[in-house]
Scaffold this motif. Sequence first.
Motif, mmCIF file in Angstrom:
data_model
loop_
_atom_site.group_PDB
_atom_site.id
_atom_site.type_symbol
_atom_site.label_atom_id
_atom_site.label_comp_id
_atom_site.label_asym_id
_atom_site.label_seq_id
_atom_site.Cartn_x
_atom_site.Cartn_y
_atom_site.Cartn_z
ATOM 1 N N ILE A 118 9.966 7.773 -18.797
ATOM 2 C CA ILE A 118 9.687 8.277 -17.460
ATOM 3 C C ILE A 118 10.636 7.563 -16.512
ATOM 4 O O ILE A 118 10.714 6.339 -16.511
ATOM 5 N N ASP A 119 11.352 8.355 -15.712
ATOM 6 C CA ASP A 119 12.239 7.795 -14.697
ATOM 7 C C ASP A 119 11.477 7.592 -13.398
ATOM 8 O O ASP A 119 10.654 8.422 -13.001
ATOM 9 N N ILE A 120 11.784 6.495 -12.712
ATOM 10 C CA ILE A 120 11.152 6.159 -11.438
ATOM 11 C C ILE A 120 12.245 5.993 -10.402
ATOM 12 O O ILE A 120 13.215 5.253 -10.616
ATOM 13 N N THR A 121 12.088 6.700 -9.290
ATOM 14 C CA THR A 121 13.022 6.570 -8.166
ATOM 15 C C THR A 121 12.222 6.286 -6.907
ATOM 16 O O THR A 121 11.006 6.383 -6.885
ATOM 17 N N ASN A 122 12.942 5.944 -5.834
ATOM 18 C CA ASN A 122 12.253 5.789 -4.549
ATOM 19 C C ASN A 122 13.062 6.435 -3.460
ATOM 20 O O ASN A 122 14.149 6.887 -3.665
ATOM 21 N N LEU A 180 7.252 4.920 -3.024
ATOM 22 C CA LEU A 180 7.748 4.683 -1.670
ATOM 23 C C LEU A 180 8.628 3.436 -1.653
ATOM 24 O O LEU A 180 8.407 2.487 -2.410
ATOM 25 N N GLU A 181 9.587 3.450 -0.766
ATOM 26 C CA GLU A 181 10.522 2.325 -0.682
ATOM 27 C C GLU A 181 9.817 1.004 -0.385
ATOM 28 O O GLU A 181 10.239 -0.052 -0.861
ATOM 29 N N GLU A 182 8.712 1.060 0.321
ATOM 30 C CA GLU A 182 7.982 -0.164 0.665
ATOM 31 C C GLU A 182 7.392 -0.873 -0.559
ATOM 32 O O GLU A 182 6.966 -2.023 -0.478
ATOM 33 N N HIS A 183 7.398 -0.189 -1.709
ATOM 34 C CA HIS A 183 6.857 -0.791 -2.933
ATOM 35 C C HIS A 183 7.945 -1.259 -3.895
ATOM 36 O O HIS A 183 7.654 -1.653 -5.027
ATOM 37 N N ARG A 184 9.181 -1.235 -3.444
ATOM 38 C CA ARG A 184 10.306 -1.612 -4.307
ATOM 39 C C ARG A 184 10.194 -3.045 -4.811
ATOM 40 O O ARG A 184 10.460 -3.324 -5.973
ATOM 41 N N ILE A 215 -0.902 -3.608 -9.604
ATOM 42 C CA ILE A 215 -0.111 -4.279 -8.556
ATOM 43 C C ILE A 215 -0.001 -3.415 -7.298
ATOM 44 O O ILE A 215 0.845 -3.660 -6.444
ATOM 45 N N ASP A 216 -0.874 -2.416 -7.199
ATOM 46 C CA ASP A 216 -1.021 -1.594 -5.995
ATOM 47 C C ASP A 216 0.254 -0.832 -5.615
ATOM 48 O O ASP A 216 0.738 -0.925 -4.497
ATOM 49 N N ILE A 217 0.801 -0.096 -6.601
ATOM 50 C CA ILE A 217 1.924 0.804 -6.327
ATOM 51 C C ILE A 217 1.445 2.237 -6.569
ATOM 52 O O ILE A 217 1.206 2.617 -7.716
ATOM 53 N N PRO A 218 1.280 3.022 -5.497
ATOM 54 C CA PRO A 218 0.966 4.433 -5.725
ATOM 55 C C PRO A 218 2.215 5.159 -6.213
ATOM 56 O O PRO A 218 3.333 4.822 -5.816
ATOM 57 N N CYS A 219 2.043 6.117 -7.103
ATOM 58 C CA CYS A 219 3.199 6.880 -7.574
ATOM 59 C C CYS A 219 2.899 8.371 -7.470
ATOM 60 O O CYS A 219 1.743 8.796 -7.480
#
Length: 131
Positions: free
Chosen positions: A127-131, A77-81, A45-49
């Motif tokens: 795994i925790d994910i933040t932005n 990045l916030e743009e991928h929220r 879904i095109d989310i770089p991490c």
Amino acid sequence: MKFFNEMMGCPHMDCRYGKPHVPPNRIREQLKMLLTRMVSLFNTIDIPCIIMHGSLIGWYFGKRILPWDDDIDVVILEEHREKLKTLHGFQDNDIAFEVNPSIDVVHRDPDNVIEARMICKQTGVFIDITN
């Protein structure tokens, strides 16, 4: 109220799936599996991490998980929220992916700073994910 909850005495194990006394080598094995699955899922879904904190230090100094580290932290990045929110509820036999409903709150409660979490259903490692 805190959305994600950990096992008592095991801050890096999900309270629902966590197993006590998981050996460190099994934890690292599960973290690698989770990271591989996460990158694959995010790529669809095109989310770089980006790995961060101890995970980034471990990668920089040896391209591996630090021997004393029992978690991986990822930032997007916030743009991928919005894309991240589409993964809420995704699961299979091995993993569960959950997104914190407070993800859109501007001034977040300090107990809810984690936007999302990918959890190993076999051990409770996550795994925790933040932005």
